[in-house]
Design a protein around this motif. Structure first.
Motif, mmCIF file in Angstrom:
data_model
loop_
_atom_site.group_PDB
_atom_site.id
_atom_site.type_symbol
_atom_site.label_atom_id
_atom_site.label_comp_id
_atom_site.label_asym_id
_atom_site.label_seq_id
_atom_site.Cartn_x
_atom_site.Cartn_y
_atom_site.Cartn_z
ATOM 1 N N LEU B 40 7.632 -13.284 0.952
ATOM 2 C CA LEU B 40 6.599 -13.082 1.964
ATOM 3 C C LEU B 40 5.803 -14.370 2.117
ATOM 4 N N ARG B 60 -2.683 -3.594 -9.043
ATOM 5 C CA ARG B 60 -3.240 -2.262 -8.812
ATOM 6 C C ARG B 60 -2.203 -1.295 -8.242
ATOM 7 N N ARG B 61 -1.319 -1.801 -7.398
ATOM 8 C CA ARG B 61 -0.312 -0.937 -6.778
ATOM 9 C C ARG B 61 1.024 -0.997 -7.520
ATOM 10 N N GLU B 90 11.381 0.352 1.131
ATOM 11 C CA GLU B 90 10.220 1.210 1.335
ATOM 12 C C GLU B 90 8.987 0.634 0.618
ATOM 13 N N LYS B 94 5.326 -0.769 1.923
ATOM 14 C CA LYS B 94 4.029 -0.350 1.379
ATOM 15 C C LYS B 94 3.193 -1.543 0.930
ATOM 16 N N THR B 96 3.327 -4.646 1.920
ATOM 17 C CA THR B 96 2.824 -5.463 3.032
ATOM 18 C C THR B 96 1.694 -4.735 3.761
ATOM 19 N N ASN B 97 1.815 -3.412 3.870
ATOM 20 C CA ASN B 97 0.727 -2.642 4.479
ATOM 21 C C ASN B 97 -0.569 -2.802 3.694
ATOM 22 N N GLN B 98 -0.456 -2.730 2.374
ATOM 23 C CA GLN B 98 -1.658 -2.865 1.539
ATOM 24 C C GLN B 98 -2.214 -4.282 1.631
ATOM 25 N N ASP B 100 -1.903 -6.313 4.110
ATOM 26 C CA ASP B 100 -2.473 -6.505 5.438
ATOM 27 C C ASP B 100 -3.887 -5.935 5.521
ATOM 28 N N LYS B 101 -4.200 -4.973 4.656
ATOM 29 C CA LYS B 101 -5.544 -4.385 4.667
ATOM 30 C C LYS B 101 -6.596 -5.347 4.134
ATOM 31 N N ILE B 108 1.123 -11.974 7.799
ATOM 32 C CA ILE B 108 2.191 -11.786 6.812
ATOM 33 C C ILE B 108 3.529 -11.862 7.542
ATOM 34 N N GLU B 109 4.453 -12.579 6.928
ATOM 35 C CA GLU B 109 5.757 -12.733 7.556
ATOM 36 C C GLU B 109 6.792 -12.709 6.448
ATOM 37 N N GLU B 110 7.873 -11.976 6.658
ATOM 38 C CA GLU B 110 8.929 -12.027 5.660
ATOM 39 C C GLU B 110 9.885 -13.154 6.020
#
Lengths: 603, 140
Positions: B40, B60-61, B90, B94, B96-98, B100-101, B108-110
């Protein structure tokens, strides 16, 4: 994964005129107070200390901000949460460095879990001492990173005002949450150059507010195709103020509704389409509706483990429409067939508009058989409880009577701690309006009730605010009764005193062979809650017989010049039912001990 | 930005090769999911504490970072983090979503092919200190 790093959102987020000239603050502390005034903050809960003293000195001159001196910083944090949850406005708390700041961690984590808009302001040691293990130094910005929406450390006086404005914007926009602003003491005392005041850019913060139109169309198509749909309503609907839109959607579609612990009041309990609260202690009708549904329309809910039970077996035949303002919630626990990313009010409004259009052109959902099933389940398995045979007081009865006497209007607010009494208060109070039910749902913070009730009462002095608390919870934060008494915040506290950490005891009874390890409290003797209440300048009352409940509640309702604490001494062995044992499927729901509903075999 | 003149080292240090991958494979077997490496490229505000915030989120995640490089960009207010994670699709979604928050995460770019990653890794740090070279080499 997409971003346009050029956008600059407004950071002034308030009704107050951002262009209004501030009275040229001389130092950082004055700039901070001027910013709070400009944003329109009228109440702050806090407690001073060394590092934050310059800020308190500036606050001393403010005639527009009421500062409420708490007895413990945790109380300030929960009060700010209660203030915010009761109104939707940003709650504000303030503390000094080190232990003052770390005492705010629990309320911040709580607000983060329950999406409460809140700003915490802390003083820190001078920037020259940061990192030197100075007296009362704690790296609170880092400590709070995983439990806040964002946290700032400001050491430049010119950055105080823009950072604080950004903090309010972040806390109240998108998915609401807590933001911490830590300010070093030297920044508070140093001169500010008013010419440098500009908004922070926040290039990475762009909350999405409206769902994509094609997703709305897909969602409505799924709704019309479904035969067993259910509206699964979460706290996001309350935070977004989308209760009217929700009611329109429910009544237009005829789809049954369940409201989670965080959403109680978002849809009237008295409404025939309301199946109650789902989850571990949900009603049979609500749990059954989700389990047997073929379409879950999730609105501002997050498929929390307390709702889904064992995830693999949760609503096995359901497709999912997931509406949430936070894209990270979509598919986090349960895969979504249609994602609606946006503000709940906007999203539900668009669903209503689209459904209205389709209905006009003749489309209609066929839910008759399903609504019949749900309604029959609701009638067959109503909430209930056993009246103790020994004539002692049933805790559920106490809560029912408080609700009956205090009412379910928009001006009757109920605040709970965490445990059995919380579940009873969620079930046995009928909620008809949003923001009349405040509790710690995600984090499950014992001790939330008294300070949160204090905050709610400050925000809504015209409302009757009842803290329904447990004897365990109450002893964690009852020092704020002194604040309530001194500051003229007449909350009412009903202690549901079963002389135990009741929910712990219930689990020990059910799952640990009645081995009551360290869950008993001598709360009927020590402390004497009536004497304790009187010592804090409150009215203290006690009740241990069913026939005295009404008179006691009425006596509490009659006193409004000081807080009232009622020690309801209740039956010790009462349990919360229904219950889905932790980690098992929702299909294993027990209506009462060892009693399973037959809704699964029925149809 | 100029592409570094230096070439990546042809062999990678032994400590950088097998250990993380073996651990990741063990984790993948345990979870029963197909994990693969993803790189990423994350643009973040160049603020103090931003590295801590990103790494705290991964911890944390429960996402393990295989490799992490932070470097400047042409904009002094923006840094680039290149993060290699070994996760299933999956989980990648998740994380990247976190990510991005986070308020300070701008973009963010893969990165999807090894050559691009190698180029990016070298480009972000013209001096080419060892970890960067090792990371590029580890990628392929």
């Amino acid at each position: 994964m997409t971003a346009q790093p050029t956008q600059t959102p407004p950071v002034t987020g308030s009704a107050a005129d951002p262009a209004a000239p501030a009275a040229a603050p001389a130092n950082g502390a004055e700039a901070l107070v001027a910013t709070l005034e400009r944003i329109g903050v009228s109440d702050i809960f806090g407690l001073p200390g060394g590092a934050v003293l310059p800020l308190y000195d500036a606050l001393y001159q403010s005639s527009r901000i009421r500062h409420i001196l708490v007895r413990h910083e945790q109380g300030a944090g929960h009060a700010a949460q209660g203030y915010a949850s009761a109104t939707g406005r940003v709650g504000v708390c303030m503390a000094t460095s080190g232990p003052g700041a770390t005492n705010l961690v629990t309320p911040l984590a709580d607000a983060n879990m329950d999406s409460v808009p809140m700003v915490a302001i802390t003083g820190n040691v001078p920037s020259s001492s940061i990192g030197s293990d100075a007296f009362q130094e704690a790296d609170i910005r880092s400590i709070t990173m995983p439990v806040t929406k964002h946290s700032f450390l400001v050491t430049d006086p010119d950055q105080i005002a823009p950072t604080l404005a950004s903090a309010f914007h972040i806390a109240s926009s998108g998915r609401p949450g807590p933001v911490l602003v830590d300010v070093s003491k030297d920044a508070l005392v140093s001169a500010v150059d008013p010419a440098t005041l500009t908004d922070l850019a926040l290039p990475g913060y762009r909350p999405v507010t409206a769902p994509r139109p094609e997703a709305v169309r897909d969602a409505v198509s799924l709704m019309l195709q479904a035969r067993r749909p259910v509206l699964y309503v979460g706290g996001g609907v309350v935070r977004a103020g989308a209760d009217r839109e929700l009611r329109s959607l429910a009544e237009l579609s005829g789809i049954p509704v369940v409201t989670t612990l965080m959403a109680r009041g978002a849809f009237p309990d008295s409404h025939p389409q309301h199946m109650g609260m789902p989850g571990m202690h949900g009603t049979v009708a609500a749990v059954g509706a989700l389990q047997k549904s073929d379409l879950i329309i999730s609105l501002g809910a997050r498929f929390d483990d307390r709702v889904t039970g064992k995830l693999d077996s949760f609503a096995p035949h359901a497709r999912v429409i997931h509406a949430d303002i936070d894209p990270a919630e979509i598919g986090k626990n349960r895969a979504a067939d249609v994602a609606l990313v946006g503000d709940a009010r906007e999203t539900i409004g668009q669903l209503v508009a689209e459904l209205t259009d389709r209905t006009r052109s003749g489309a209609a959902g066929d839910y008759e058989e399903w609504v019949g099933f749900c309604t029959r389940t609701k009638a067959r398995y109503p909430l209930g409880y056993e009246t103790p045979a020994d004539g002692s007081l049933a805790p559920q009865y106490v809560i029912e009577r408080i609700n009956a006497i205090s009412g379910s209007g928009p001006d009757s607010v109920y605040v709970a701690g965490v445990g059995q009494h919380q579940m009873w208060a969620s079930h046995f109070v009928s909620y008809e309006h949003p923001r009349t039910w405040l509790n710690s749902g995600g984090l499950g913070t014992m001790g939330y009730a008294v300070p949160a009730a204090m905050g709610a009462k400050v925000a809504r002095p015209e409302a009757t605010v009842w803290a329904i608390d447990g004897d365990g919870c109450f002893q964690m934060t009852n020092q704020e009764l002194a604040t309530c008494a001194v500051e003229g915040i007449p909350i009412k506290v009903a202690i549901i005193n079963n002389a135990a950490l009741g929910m712990v005891r219930q689990w020990q009874a059910l799952f640990f062979s009645e081995r009551y390890s360290h869950s008993g409290l001598p709360s009927m003797q020590v402390p004497d809650f009536v004497t304790l209440a009187e010592a804090y300048g409150c009215l203290g009352l006690r009740c241990d017989r069913p026939e005295d409940v009404d008179a006691t509640v009425e006596a509490a309702m009659a006193v409004n010049d000081r807080p009232v604490v009622v020690d309801f001494q209740v039956h010790k062995d009462a349990m919360v039912w229904p219950m889905v044992p932790a980690g098992t499927s929702n299909d294993a729901i027990q209506y009462a001990r060892d009693l399973k509903p037959t809704f699964l075999e029925d149809e | 930005m100029t592409t570094a003149a230096a070439t990546p080292p042809s062999t990678r240090p032994a400590t950088m090769t097998t250990a993380p991958i073996a651990a990741a494979e063990r984790a993948a077997t345990r979870k029963g999911t197909t994990m693969s490496r993803h790189a990423l490229s994350v643009l973040v505000e160049n603020n103090p504490g931003v590295l801590a915030r990103v790494s705290v989120l991964f911890a944390r995640r429960s996402f393990n970072i295989d490799h992490l490089v932070v470097g400047p960009t042409e904009d002094p207010k923006v840094s680039r983090m290149t993060i290699v994670v070994n996760v299933g699709t999956e989980q990648l979604h998740k994380v990247t979503n976190q990510l991005d928050k986070l308020i300070e995460v701008i973009h963010i770019e893969e990165l999807d092919d090894a050559a691009a990653i190698r180029e990016r890794l070298w480009a972000i740090n013209d001096n080419g200190p060892r970890p960067v070279g090792a990371m590029a080499a580890a990628w392929g």
